[in-house]
Scaffold this active site. Structure first.
Site, PDB file in Angstrom:
ATOM      1  N   ASN A   9       6.571  -0.445  -6.461  1.00 23.82           N
ATOM      2  CA  ASN A   9       6.138   0.636  -5.630  1.00 23.82           C
ATOM      3  C   ASN A   9       7.546   1.176  -4.797  1.00 23.82           C
ATOM      4  O   ASN A   9       8.010   0.738  -3.863  1.00 23.82           O
ATOM      5  CB  ASN A   9       5.313   0.110  -4.421  1.00 23.82           C
ATOM      6  CG  ASN A   9       4.720   1.008  -3.501  1.00 23.82           C
ATOM      7  OD1 ASN A   9       4.792   2.263  -3.774  1.00 23.82           O
ATOM      8  ND2 ASN A   9       4.158   0.668  -2.396  1.00 23.82           N
ATOM      9  N   LYS A  11       7.672   3.563  -2.903  1.00 17.30           N
ATOM     10  CA  LYS A  11       7.037   4.353  -1.754  1.00 17.30           C
ATOM     11  C   LYS A  11       7.811   5.840  -1.712  1.00 17.30           C
ATOM     12  O   LYS A  11       7.908   6.279  -2.751  1.00 17.30           O
ATOM     13  CB  LYS A  11       7.384   3.378  -0.562  1.00 17.30           C
ATOM     14  CG  LYS A  11       6.957   2.140  -0.737  1.00 17.30           C
ATOM     15  CD  LYS A  11       7.143   1.336   0.453  1.00 17.30           C
ATOM     16  CE  LYS A  11       6.542  -0.089   0.343  1.00 17.30           C
ATOM     17  NZ  LYS A  11       6.781  -1.116   1.456  1.00 17.30           N
ATOM     18  N   HIS A  94      -3.153   0.658   0.168  1.00 23.66           N
ATOM     19  CA  HIS A  94      -1.758  -0.136   0.374  1.00 23.66           C
ATOM     20  C   HIS A  94      -1.784  -0.118   2.201  1.00 23.66           C
ATOM     21  O   HIS A  94      -2.525   0.703   2.745  1.00 23.66           O
ATOM     22  CB  HIS A  94      -0.568   0.795  -0.017  1.00 23.66           C
ATOM     23  CG  HIS A  94       0.825   0.052   0.001  1.00 23.66           C
ATOM     24  ND1 HIS A  94       1.361   0.080   1.649  1.00 23.66           N
ATOM     25  CD2 HIS A  94       1.265  -0.885  -0.519  1.00 23.66           C
ATOM     26  CE1 HIS A  94       2.673  -0.820   1.269  1.00 23.66           C
ATOM     27  NE2 HIS A  94       2.403  -1.124   0.199  1.00 23.66           N
ATOM     28  N   GLU A  96       0.166   0.637   4.271  1.00 23.72           N
ATOM     29  CA  GLU A  96       0.881   1.588   5.168  1.00 23.72           C
ATOM     30  C   GLU A  96      -0.326   2.846   5.010  1.00 23.72           C
ATOM     31  O   GLU A  96       0.035   3.661   5.797  1.00 23.72           O
ATOM     32  CB  GLU A  96       2.123   2.172   4.193  1.00 23.72           C
ATOM     33  CG  GLU A  96       3.146   1.175   4.606  1.00 23.72           C
ATOM     34  CD  GLU A  96       4.260   0.967   3.460  1.00 23.72           C
ATOM     35  OE1 GLU A  96       5.054   0.180   3.611  1.00 23.72           O
ATOM     36  OE2 GLU A  96       4.241   1.891   2.700  1.00 23.72           O
ATOM     37  N   GLU A 166      -1.375  -8.318   0.029  1.00 25.94           N
ATOM     38  CA  GLU A 166       0.112  -8.349   0.905  1.00 25.94           C
ATOM     39  C   GLU A 166       0.110  -8.562   2.250  1.00 25.94           C
ATOM     40  O   GLU A 166      -0.556  -7.492   3.113  1.00 25.94           O
ATOM     41  CB  GLU A 166       0.643  -6.577   0.357  1.00 25.94           C
ATOM     42  CG  GLU A 166      -0.512  -5.640   0.674  1.00 25.94           C
ATOM     43  CD  GLU A 166       0.014  -4.286   0.665  1.00 25.94           C
ATOM     44  OE1 GLU A 166       0.923  -3.971   0.132  1.00 25.94           O
ATOM     45  OE2 GLU A 166      -0.734  -3.540   1.020  1.00 25.94           O
ATOM     46  N   GLY A 172       8.597  -5.332   4.040  1.00 31.04           N
ATOM     47  CA  GLY A 172       9.748  -4.644   4.205  1.00 31.04           C
ATOM     48  C   GLY A 172      10.578  -5.219   5.581  1.00 31.04           C
ATOM     49  O   GLY A 172      11.402  -4.630   6.166  1.00 31.04           O
ATOM     50  N   SER A 211       8.104  -8.511   0.190  1.00 34.76           N
ATOM     51  CA  SER A 211       9.403  -8.927   0.456  1.00 34.76           C
ATOM     52  C   SER A 211       9.497 -10.003  -0.913  1.00 34.76           C
ATOM     53  O   SER A 211      10.309 -10.941  -0.617  1.00 34.76           O
ATOM     54  CB  SER A 211       9.891  -9.777   1.566  1.00 34.76           C
ATOM     55  OG  SER A 211       9.882  -8.589   2.655  1.00 34.76           O
TER      56      SER A 211
END
Length: 250
Positions: A9, A11, A94, A96, A166, A172, A211
């Site tokens: 991904n 992003k 996701h 985000e 996740e 991150g 991560s």
């Protein structure tokens, strides 16, 4: 036996030259035998990804899609548009998208249903925040997120999708769930789905996102219920992502 699946991904990252370098490195260094690999690129780079990867065993997809086929949705992209550029996959839900753009469980479920109807495989992302983990409600949160989609697409829909767990607190941040923590949650997710259909649950690919890097990939993916990874930052480095992919085996 479930096939390992490693997804990159990217992003909102990359330039034309960086994308070309990444794709060339991936094609040269990734062993796709016995595993699935897919690249989730920003919309603007999908033509370049298609051109570079066509004919290879590396698939590609998009990071988001609208549920409608067309219409007055400025700034959005439809699944039909994605298919024109060879996308086999699309991310849905996701963290985000959920936290920064307000996508609810119901919005995510509609997107998953639309992807399935369009013949694009959705990668359904679920996971808890740090606060939710500290409250001890990881299982409750994940079951709610899964259950909302299950109510909409049913068992047959789940046979055609991929789940990515996740933990939001590990995305991150450099923090990673231990292999034991990740395995425990993956096993709970599979057991929850097995209550509805054991065969579907047994065959479902559940990826870990948070991560993952070359140094911890093998240990994470050695767990019996971890079937691969949804990789963020490490997928922007040829050596890191190649190392993760080549660590995947069953």
């Amino acid at each position: 036996m479930r096939t390992p699946f490693i997804a990159a991904n990217w992003k909102m990252n990359g330039t034309r030259s960086e994308v070309a370098e990444l794709l060339a490195g991936f094609k040269a260094g990734i062993n796709t035998e016995g595993r699935q690999v897919a690249i989730f690129a920003p919309f603007v780079f999908l033509p370049a990804v298609q051109e570079a990867l066509q004919g290879s065993d590396i698939a590609w997809g998009a990071q988001n899609a609208h549920k409608e086929a067309s219409g007055a949705y400025t700034g959005e992209v439809s699944l039909g548009m994605l298919k024109e550029f060879g996308c086999q996959y699309v991310l849905a839900g996701h963290s985000e998208r959920r936290t920064l753009f307000g996508e609810t469980d119901y919005i995510v479920a509609d997107k998953v249903a639309a992807a399935l109807a369009a013949g694009v495989t959705p990668v359904l992302c679920i996971g808890e925040t740090l606060q939710e983990r500290e409250q001890g409600i990881t299982g409750e949160v994940c079951r709610r997120q899964l259950g909302t989609v299950l109510d909409v697409v049913g068992v047959e829909g789940f046979r055609k999708l991929v789940v990515a767990y996740e933990p939001v607190w590990a995305i991150g941040t450099g923090k990673t769930a231990t292999p034991e923590q990740a395995q425990e949650t993956h096993a709970e997710l599979r057991a929850f789905l097995a209550e509805t259909d054991a065969d579907m649950a047994a065959g479902l690919q559940i990826l870990y996102g948070g991560s993952m890097k070359a140094a911890n990939a093998a240990e994470l993916m050695a767990q019996s219920d971890i079937d691969g990874g949804l990789v963020g930052g490490a997928s922007l480095k040829v050596d890191e992502f190649t190392g993760i992919c080549n660590a995947a085996a069953r």
